[in-house]
Scaffold this active site. Structure first.
Site, mmCIF file in Angstrom:
data_model
loop_
_atom_site.group_PDB
_atom_site.id
_atom_site.type_symbol
_atom_site.label_atom_id
_atom_site.label_comp_id
_atom_site.label_asym_id
_atom_site.label_seq_id
_atom_site.Cartn_x
_atom_site.Cartn_y
_atom_site.Cartn_z
ATOM 1 C CB THR A 13 37.812 27.412 34.501
ATOM 2 O OG1 THR A 13 38.305 26.132 34.887
ATOM 3 C CG2 THR A 13 36.330 27.495 34.801
ATOM 4 C CB VAL A 14 38.583 32.414 33.592
ATOM 5 C CG1 VAL A 14 38.195 33.827 33.174
ATOM 6 C CG2 VAL A 14 38.226 32.181 35.057
ATOM 7 C CE LYS A 104 41.474 35.450 42.949
ATOM 8 N NZ LYS A 104 41.326 34.977 41.561
ATOM 9 C CD GLU A 128 33.576 45.197 37.741
ATOM 10 O OE1 GLU A 128 33.386 46.373 37.446
ATOM 11 O OE2 GLU A 128 33.574 44.776 38.909
ATOM 12 C CB ILE A 135 29.520 40.800 41.829
ATOM 13 C CG1 ILE A 135 29.031 39.423 42.260
ATOM 14 C CG2 ILE A 135 28.717 41.902 42.507
ATOM 15 C CD1 ILE A 135 29.252 39.131 43.734
ATOM 16 C CD GLU A 189 42.680 26.786 42.929
ATOM 17 O OE1 GLU A 189 43.850 26.573 42.605
ATOM 18 O OE2 GLU A 189 42.179 27.916 43.014
ATOM 19 C CE LYS A 204 38.531 37.069 44.596
ATOM 20 N NZ LYS A 204 37.804 35.848 45.001
ATOM 21 N N GLY A 301 33.632 31.133 38.714
ATOM 22 C CA GLY A 301 33.004 30.267 37.725
ATOM 23 C C GLY A 301 33.242 30.771 36.320
#
Lengths: 425, 425
Positions: A13-14, A104, A128, A135, A189, A204, A301
């Site tokens: 996805t990413v 992460k 980031e 964000i 998931e 995070k 997303g």
């Protein structure tokens, strides 16, 4: 004009979003970053499957084809997981490649090692996208807010659990039902453990705390409680108290050390974080100069995460152009202790069932009093089968003392059950 | 270790905060920015008065003492106003000094010239504090979100007017009364024109739009309407429609050009900007990858503004250390047209008084219809002296057509008065 060749590791996805966004911005890059870019290679497991998303000539399942190609100077790791991502990034940095990662899991554990390796090799290692998706939060902490002594970083950094809690709140669902909806809509998931038990948020928190407090915090340092035991009734009672229940990641820099924790929390409905609904994320920061600031947006997303990755890529390109690669690296120059959960101070919300007869409330109140816990609210709810449900909200108290009181209550014959304990902001 | 000497121009509220914060962070600077810092000189008008805030030996009222001192490499301009600030900054940049400024008046008009001069002289010219005080917004737009095509930047960027509107909403005050409270509490200046008429917000919109859309927008390009004519009744009626009234700065990049405007607006109470109360600021950004993001915090005040200034200083120090001064300068590589206010599309809320007799509503509706304006809601409020108060909310329409309808209505004998027109988000 110079052309920078980029490799992407992973086309999930990413990775798909990153590839798409780099292609979309290709024409603008010379104006925005001073160089041309080209996606040169994409590492995938299954070339056949990946060929639906990207030109087959870019695809490889052989890491050596990428690490061995000296013309590739930027590597984007969006495969996730500890290995082989960790090995690939280390090899890339040692070979002098600049790396962007959204991983992460890896950074919350091996962050220091990766940043040190980047530094030794005069490379950028930027991430980031690893916290709160699109964000902007890590760069604002490292740059815009660098003049502050940050005392608090607190946020909703897991969209799956926030979606579930929003459903439970707005549609009066129980946890299992809301989880099923989240799974159906693709927010959760197949194995939702990392999300619902708070592990994802804890990673995070570790990364944000390290940057905000200039002292390394790793995944294992973060106390973690998930939301799987929160019930519709807890939310209903919280609402009666003017509060919402959110899964919060909390990091505080106190004189006694760093607090880093993830757990459900009652927060006033008027608090800016209470208005963060569904899969949105938000991070609240308190600094001695800036006071309160909040960063809000999509925490996950395809395209929001790609936004953060490509922002990092542009920073790397600018550093390459200016000869300033590695300009902002590891900023952990302190070595602060981590506080144990027993040493934090909090208010608590609790529900218990006790025998419905005179003197019982006095006995409960005495247990709290003996342990130095002061009661702010005590509400008797419905009574059934000779047992009364009682909701108690305490004043702020050291967790250890509150738990001592719980241990005594649990051993008392007049108490049938302590149903829930939730911290209160 | 290298020591960087810094001068501050101005020791008012912001200047005092900047001086204080630099002193507070002095010991940490070698670790955060790789160099030591020293505030070498502070330019003030009245040395006697300023001696209460800073060591007399630092104070001077002679600009030549600063610009003539080659050992000073960073100049912080926090005097405000067009002149002499503009001359000082130009001279500083031409002399190769790096400059941080919080001066929105100046940057919204002479931004291009200042950035070009910085570029020619290989200097940094940074101004994060000029928009929304302590809230990181310019750097996130230039770096974190640099991979996006930004289509919308919209926000509450004036704390004074937001405080006044909050008072009017929560305590049912009229404008004059709320302004008096704001003045008494120090939120409004003795001459509140720049705040209440939206000029201050317009300057911030110009700066944000320039960066977000990569095309220069100046103060004169921004259409401006203030809040001085908003009444408690407008707010009451807005509330009945599920909306709050906020003074919004709006910048949009559309296929026909850039919209840049400041005016009061009805926004749904559920919108994240509606929860921004009192003197807080918030900026909402929409990008094609990141989707919606919001930045929230204190838009003014001594220490929040100092936070932004010192963040810029640290960036300058890092660039000096890495030899990358001027790394991120002017990013306006496009030359997009500015749309006229008549060409924007919006929904409108209006209140008017018309004769209370059969056929009048039909006549009014016909005027709207003839001008292509479709009515979403029409509510007849109270009737008095033979006149009825009518509230109308339109669907989205080109402003020009709506104004045409207004011109016709104003000329009609059955209309006594059009009391208010406010745009709707």
């Amino acid at each position: 004009m110079k052309k920078i060749r980029i490799a992407i590791l992973g086309l999930g996805t990413v990775g798909g979003g990153v590839y798409r966004l780099l292609e979309m911005r290709k024409a603008e890059m010379p104006k925005r970053a001073g160089v041309e870019i080209e996606v040169a290679k994409i590492l995938v497991r299954n070339i056949e499957k990946a060929a639906k998303k990207a030109d087959r000539s870019l695809l490889t399942n052989d890491w050596q084809e990428i690490i061995g190609d000296d013309s590739i100077s930027v590597i984007i790791e969006v495969m996730g997981g500890m290995e082989p991502a960790g090995t690939y990034i280390m090899e890339a940095l040692k070979a002098g490649r600049h790396v962007v990662s959204a991983n992460k899991d890896l950074i919350a554990v091996r962050g220091r090692e990766l940043l040190m390796t980047a530094k030794e090799n005069h490379c950028d290692f930027l991430f980031e996208a690893s916290v709160a998706g699109g964000i902007p939060i890590l760069r604002p902490l490292k740059q815009c807010l660098a003049g502050n002594e940050i005392s608090d970083v607190m946020g909703i950094v897991n969209g799956t659990t926030n979606f579930i809690l929003t459903k439970m709140t707005d549609e009066n669902m129980e946890f299992d039902e809301a989880l099923a909806v989240a799974t159906e809509l693709g927010y959760a998931e197949a194995d939702p453990t990392a999300d619902v038990e708070g592990y994802d948020a804890a990673r995070k928190v570790a990364i944000m705390a390290s940057i905000a407090f200039h002292s390394r915090v790793t995944f294992n340092d973060v106390y973690t409680e998930g939301i799987s035991r929160i019930s519709a009734k807890d939310i209903k009672y919280a609402r009666e108290l003017g509060c919402d229940i959110k899964l919060l990641g909390v990091a505080k820099n106190t004189p006694d050390g760093i607090e880093a924790r993830v757990h459900p929390m009652l927060i006033p409905c008027s608090h800016p974080l209470a208005s963060v609904k569904d899969a949105f994320n938000a991070v609240f920061v308190h600094g001695d100069a800036v006071d309160d600031a909040m960063f809000y947006g999509r925490g996950a997303g395809e395209m929001p995460t790609a936004s953060a990755v490509v922002g990092d890529v542009i920073d790397i390109l600018r550093n390459m152009e200016w000869g300033s690669s590695g300009r902002i690296g590891c900023s952990c120059y302190r070595d602060l202790p981590i506080k144990e959960i027993g040493d934090i101070e909090s208010k608590y919300f609790m529900r218990l069932h006790a025998e419905d007869r005179p003197g019982v409330l006095a006995t409960i109140a005495a247990v709290f009093g003996n342990n130095g816990v002061s009661i702010a609210k005590l509400i008797q709810k419905n009574t059934q089968d000779g047992f009364a449900e009682i909701v108690i909200v305490t004043d702020s108290v050291r967790e250890r003392h509150f738990q001592d009181a719980m241990a005594v209550l649990e051993g008392m014959s007049v108490i049938r059950k302590i149903s829930r304990i939730i911290r209160v902001l």
